[in-house]
Design a protein around this motif. Structure first.
Motif, PDB file in Angstrom:
ATOM      1  N   PHE A  35       0.841  -1.204   0.000  1.00  0.00           N
ATOM      2  CA  PHE A  35       0.000   0.000   0.000  1.00  0.00           C
ATOM      3  C   PHE A  35       0.872   1.248   0.000  1.00  0.00           C
ATOM      4  CE2 PHE A  35      -2.430   3.319   2.241  1.00  0.00           C
ATOM      5  CZ  PHE A  35      -3.539   3.390   1.407  1.00  0.00           C
ATOM      6  N   GLY A  36       1.970   1.195   0.770  1.00  0.00           N
ATOM      7  CA  GLY A  36       2.903   2.314   0.788  1.00  0.00           C
ATOM      8  C   GLY A  36       3.516   2.555  -0.580  1.00  0.00           C
ATOM      9  N   LEU A  37       3.852   1.469  -1.278  1.00  0.00           N
ATOM     10  CA  LEU A  37       4.393   1.596  -2.636  1.00  0.00           C
ATOM     11  C   LEU A  37       3.360   2.226  -3.568  1.00  0.00           C
ATOM     12  CD1 LEU A  37       6.256  -1.819  -3.213  1.00  0.00           C
ATOM     13  CD2 LEU A  37       7.285   0.433  -2.861  1.00  0.00           C
ATOM     14  N   LEU A  38       2.096   1.809  -3.394  1.00  0.00           N
ATOM     15  CA  LEU A  38       1.024   2.355  -4.219  1.00  0.00           C
ATOM     16  C   LEU A  38       0.876   3.858  -4.000  1.00  0.00           C
ATOM     17  CD1 LEU A  38      -1.410   2.012  -6.108  1.00  0.00           C
ATOM     18  CD2 LEU A  38      -2.785   1.459  -4.095  1.00  0.00           C
ATOM     19  N   MET A  39       0.861   4.280  -2.728  1.00  0.00           N
ATOM     20  CA  MET A  39       0.718   5.697  -2.412  1.00  0.00           C
ATOM     21  C   MET A  39       1.895   6.506  -2.960  1.00  0.00           C
ATOM     22  SD  MET A  39      -2.156   6.219  -0.893  1.00  0.00           S
ATOM     23  CE  MET A  39      -2.748   5.016  -2.103  1.00  0.00           C
ATOM     24  N   LEU A  40       3.086   5.925  -2.820  1.00  0.00           N
ATOM     25  CA  LEU A  40       4.281   6.604  -3.331  1.00  0.00           C
ATOM     26  C   LEU A  40       4.201   6.738  -4.845  1.00  0.00           C
ATOM     27  CD1 LEU A  40       7.047   7.789  -2.564  1.00  0.00           C
ATOM     28  CD2 LEU A  40       8.029   5.517  -2.911  1.00  0.00           C
ATOM     29  N   GLY A  41       3.732   5.666  -5.500  1.00  0.00           N
ATOM     30  CA  GLY A  41       3.590   5.706  -6.955  1.00  0.00           C
ATOM     31  C   GLY A  41       2.574   6.735  -7.405  1.00  0.00           C
ATOM     32  N   LEU A  42       1.463   6.820  -6.682  1.00  0.00           N
ATOM     33  CA  LEU A  42       0.429   7.797  -7.035  1.00  0.00           C
ATOM     34  C   LEU A  42       0.919   9.231  -6.850  1.00  0.00           C
ATOM     35  CD1 LEU A  42      -2.755   6.065  -5.547  1.00  0.00           C
ATOM     36  CD2 LEU A  42      -2.051   6.220  -7.953  1.00  0.00           C
ATOM     37  N   MET A  43       1.782   9.423  -5.855  1.00  0.00           N
ATOM     38  CA  MET A  43       2.369  10.752  -5.653  1.00  0.00           C
ATOM     39  C   MET A  43       3.220  11.147  -6.851  1.00  0.00           C
ATOM     40  SD  MET A  43       3.473  10.597  -1.625  1.00  0.00           S
ATOM     41  CE  MET A  43       4.466  12.083  -1.792  1.00  0.00           C
ATOM     42  N   PHE A  44       3.974  10.177  -7.357  1.00  0.00           N
ATOM     43  CA  PHE A  44       4.800  10.465  -8.534  1.00  0.00           C
ATOM     44  C   PHE A  44       3.925  10.724  -9.757  1.00  0.00           C
ATOM     45  CE2 PHE A  44       8.390   8.614  -6.202  1.00  0.00           C
ATOM     46  CZ  PHE A  44       9.401   9.503  -6.573  1.00  0.00           C
ATOM     47  N   VAL A  59       1.017   1.047 -15.430  1.00  0.00           N
ATOM     48  CA  VAL A  59       1.353  -0.344 -15.767  1.00  0.00           C
ATOM     49  C   VAL A  59       2.563  -0.811 -14.967  1.00  0.00           C
ATOM     50  CG1 VAL A  59       2.159  -1.887 -17.590  1.00  0.00           C
ATOM     51  CG2 VAL A  59       0.365  -0.213 -18.081  1.00  0.00           C
ATOM     52  N   ILE A  60       3.598   0.019 -14.927  1.00  0.00           N
ATOM     53  CA  ILE A  60       4.809  -0.333 -14.183  1.00  0.00           C
ATOM     54  C   ILE A  60       4.501  -0.495 -12.692  1.00  0.00           C
ATOM     55  CG2 ILE A  60       7.079   0.485 -13.431  1.00  0.00           C
ATOM     56  CD1 ILE A  60       7.351   1.844 -16.155  1.00  0.00           C
ATOM     57  N   LEU A  61       3.728   0.435 -12.154  1.00  0.00           N
ATOM     58  CA  LEU A  61       3.365   0.387 -10.738  1.00  0.00           C
ATOM     59  C   LEU A  61       2.563  -0.870 -10.423  1.00  0.00           C
ATOM     60  CD1 LEU A  61       3.339   1.806  -7.985  1.00  0.00           C
ATOM     61  CD2 LEU A  61       1.255   3.011  -8.715  1.00  0.00           C
ATOM     62  N   ALA A  62       1.625  -1.215 -11.301  1.00  0.00           N
ATOM     63  CA  ALA A  62       0.789  -2.401 -11.098  1.00  0.00           C
ATOM     64  C   ALA A  62       1.623  -3.672 -11.126  1.00  0.00           C
ATOM     65  CB  ALA A  62      -0.299  -2.467 -12.166  1.00  0.00           C
ATOM     66  N   VAL A  63       2.583  -3.735 -12.042  1.00  0.00           N
ATOM     67  CA  VAL A  63       3.454  -4.913 -12.155  1.00  0.00           C
ATOM     68  C   VAL A  63       4.322  -5.072 -10.907  1.00  0.00           C
ATOM     69  CG1 VAL A  63       5.427  -5.894 -13.389  1.00  0.00           C
ATOM     70  CG2 VAL A  63       3.503  -4.947 -14.668  1.00  0.00           C
ATOM     71  N   ILE A  64       4.875  -3.957 -10.423  1.00  0.00           N
ATOM     72  CA  ILE A  64       5.734  -3.995  -9.241  1.00  0.00           C
ATOM     73  C   ILE A  64       4.963  -4.508  -8.022  1.00  0.00           C
ATOM     74  CG2 ILE A  64       6.979  -2.573  -7.556  1.00  0.00           C
ATOM     75  CD1 ILE A  64       7.862  -0.792  -9.882  1.00  0.00           C
ATOM     76  N   ILE A  65       3.771  -3.969  -7.808  1.00  0.00           N
ATOM     77  CA  ILE A  65       2.968  -4.368  -6.646  1.00  0.00           C
ATOM     78  C   ILE A  65       2.469  -5.807  -6.784  1.00  0.00           C
ATOM     79  CG2 ILE A  65       0.831  -3.929  -5.393  1.00  0.00           C
ATOM     80  CD1 ILE A  65       1.234  -0.947  -5.999  1.00  0.00           C
ATOM     81  N   ALA A  66       2.034  -6.174  -7.996  1.00  0.00           N
ATOM     82  CA  ALA A  66       1.490  -7.517  -8.217  1.00  0.00           C
ATOM     83  C   ALA A  66       2.558  -8.598  -8.072  1.00  0.00           C
ATOM     84  CB  ALA A  66       0.840  -7.598  -9.597  1.00  0.00           C
ATOM     85  N   SER A  67       3.788  -8.281  -8.481  1.00  0.00           N
ATOM     86  CA  SER A  67       4.861  -9.286  -8.458  1.00  0.00           C
ATOM     87  C   SER A  67       5.705  -9.230  -7.181  1.00  0.00           C
ATOM     88  CB  SER A  67       5.769  -9.112  -9.675  1.00  0.00           C
ATOM     89  OG  SER A  67       6.375  -7.816  -9.663  1.00  0.00           O
ATOM     90  N   TYR A  68       5.269  -8.450  -6.203  1.00  0.00           N
ATOM     91  CA  TYR A  68       6.025  -8.259  -4.968  1.00  0.00           C
ATOM     92  C   TYR A  68       6.380  -9.582  -4.285  1.00  0.00           C
ATOM     93  CZ  TYR A  68       6.699  -7.375   0.034  1.00  0.00           C
ATOM     94  OH  TYR A  68       7.177  -7.381   1.320  1.00  0.00           O
ATOM     95  N   HIS A  69       5.384 -10.429  -4.051  1.00  0.00           N
ATOM     96  CA  HIS A  69       5.634 -11.691  -3.348  1.00  0.00           C
ATOM     97  C   HIS A  69       6.507 -12.632  -4.175  1.00  0.00           C
ATOM     98  CE1 HIS A  69       3.122 -11.165   0.212  1.00  0.00           C
ATOM     99  NE2 HIS A  69       2.286 -10.498  -0.565  1.00  0.00           N
ATOM    100  N   LEU A  70       6.256 -12.701  -5.469  1.00  0.00           N
ATOM    101  CA  LEU A  70       7.064 -13.548  -6.350  1.00  0.00           C
ATOM    102  C   LEU A  70       8.521 -13.109  -6.318  1.00  0.00           C
ATOM    103  CD1 LEU A  70       7.469 -15.671  -8.561  1.00  0.00           C
ATOM    104  CD2 LEU A  70       6.759 -13.941 -10.237  1.00  0.00           C
ATOM    105  N   PHE A  71       8.751 -11.822  -6.448  1.00  0.00           N
ATOM    106  CA  PHE A  71      10.118 -11.280  -6.462  1.00  0.00           C
ATOM    107  C   PHE A  71      10.825 -11.551  -5.136  1.00  0.00           C
ATOM    108  CE2 PHE A  71      13.045  -7.846  -5.352  1.00  0.00           C
ATOM    109  CZ  PHE A  71      13.929  -7.903  -6.420  1.00  0.00           C
ATOM    110  N   CYS A  72      10.162 -11.242  -4.030  1.00  0.00           N
ATOM    111  CA  CYS A  72      10.792 -11.386  -2.715  1.00  0.00           C
ATOM    112  C   CYS A  72      11.151 -12.844  -2.401  1.00  0.00           C
ATOM    113  CB  CYS A  72       9.873 -10.850  -1.618  1.00  0.00           C
ATOM    114  SG  CYS A  72       9.768  -9.055  -1.582  1.00  0.00           S
ATOM    115  N   GLU A  73      10.199 -13.745  -2.626  1.00  0.00           N
ATOM    116  CA  GLU A  73      10.444 -15.140  -2.289  1.00  0.00           C
ATOM    117  C   GLU A  73      11.506 -15.758  -3.188  1.00  0.00           C
ATOM    118  OE1 GLU A  73       6.816 -17.346  -2.073  1.00  0.00           O
ATOM    119  OE2 GLU A  73       6.015 -16.141  -0.419  1.00  0.00           O
TER     120      GLU A  73
END
Length: 235
Positions: A35-44, A59-73
């Protein structure tokens, strides 16, 4: 209840499964971060409000948030920010290293387990499962364990060796799977509680069984024996 995870040497090691509450709290922490990433993205995006089409940014923001768990794990060996905070980790039930495809399966099933059902399917599945698995875990052959203090430095595959590894003690092959399990159990106790006094009798017993003669310090000797045995068993 403990979860028994088999290693490449057919040795079972018991781990404490992560509880439902731990996993829920980890998910909430991750959600707050997303959610913090989303708010930061919306500010930009607000800064680019004069632009004709900021669609690419959405699109970039949506991909980053959606793939968060995949990337981290995939990158952080089964741990997201929430899992790191709650000291829990995704592991393979067969003791092998977590792969990208394992993480991908967990991520895809996350849509059913958590997103669509608001976590209800995941909670029911974890409670009903013998190994505390959600559907994504069942598909990937994984589960989530609770990490104990200090043991995080030594995971299940800790003594796996690269192909170019040079065996120090060939006699390590004389040790049985039962011997290796005992050695690992003692070493985990040493790591966990700094009970280094346990190493002297352990080292003496290993030398008696294998006939090895060395002046190597006990901790280094025991770790080397485990690496040698792992390499000899897998090559």
């Amino acid at each position: 209840m403990n979860i028994s995870i088999s290693t490449a040497h057919n040795v079972d090691i018991d781990y404490i499964p992560a509880g439902v509450l731990d996993r829920i709290l980890a998910t909430l922490i991750d959600s707050a971060f997303q959610f913090g990433l989303l708010m930061l993205g919306l500010m930009f995006i607000g800064l680019f409000s004069m632009a004709d089409s900021p669609t690419w940014f959405f699109v970039i923001l949506a991909v980053i948030i959606a793939s968060y768990h995949l990337f981290c794990e995939a990158v952080f060996n089964g741990r997201s920010l929430g899992k790191y905070t709650m000291r829990i980790q995704v592991v393979k039930l067969n003791g092998k290293k977590l792969t990208f495809w394992d993480c991908m399966l967990r991520w895809v099933f996350r849509l059913i387990d958590i997103s669509i059902s608001s976590g209800a399917v995941a909670v029911i599945s974890i409670i009903a499962s013998k190994r505390m698995q959600r559907l994504g875990d069942m598909a990937a052959g994984t589960t989530v364990i609770k990490l104990e203090k200090a043991v995080t430095l030594k995971q299940i595959s800790e003594f796996e060796t690269p192909e170019e590894y040079q065996v120090v003690f060939q006699q390590a092959a004389l040790l049985s799977d039962k011997d290796i399990k005992i050695i690992k159990d003692v070493l985990r106790e040493v790591y966990k509680n700094n009970t280094y006094a346990l190493l002297a009798p352990l080292t003496k017993k290993i030398k008696e069984v294998t006939g090895i003669e060395t002046s190597m310090i006990p901790l280094e000797f025991v770790e080397t024996i485990l690496k040698d045995h792992s390499h000899l068993a897998n090559n």
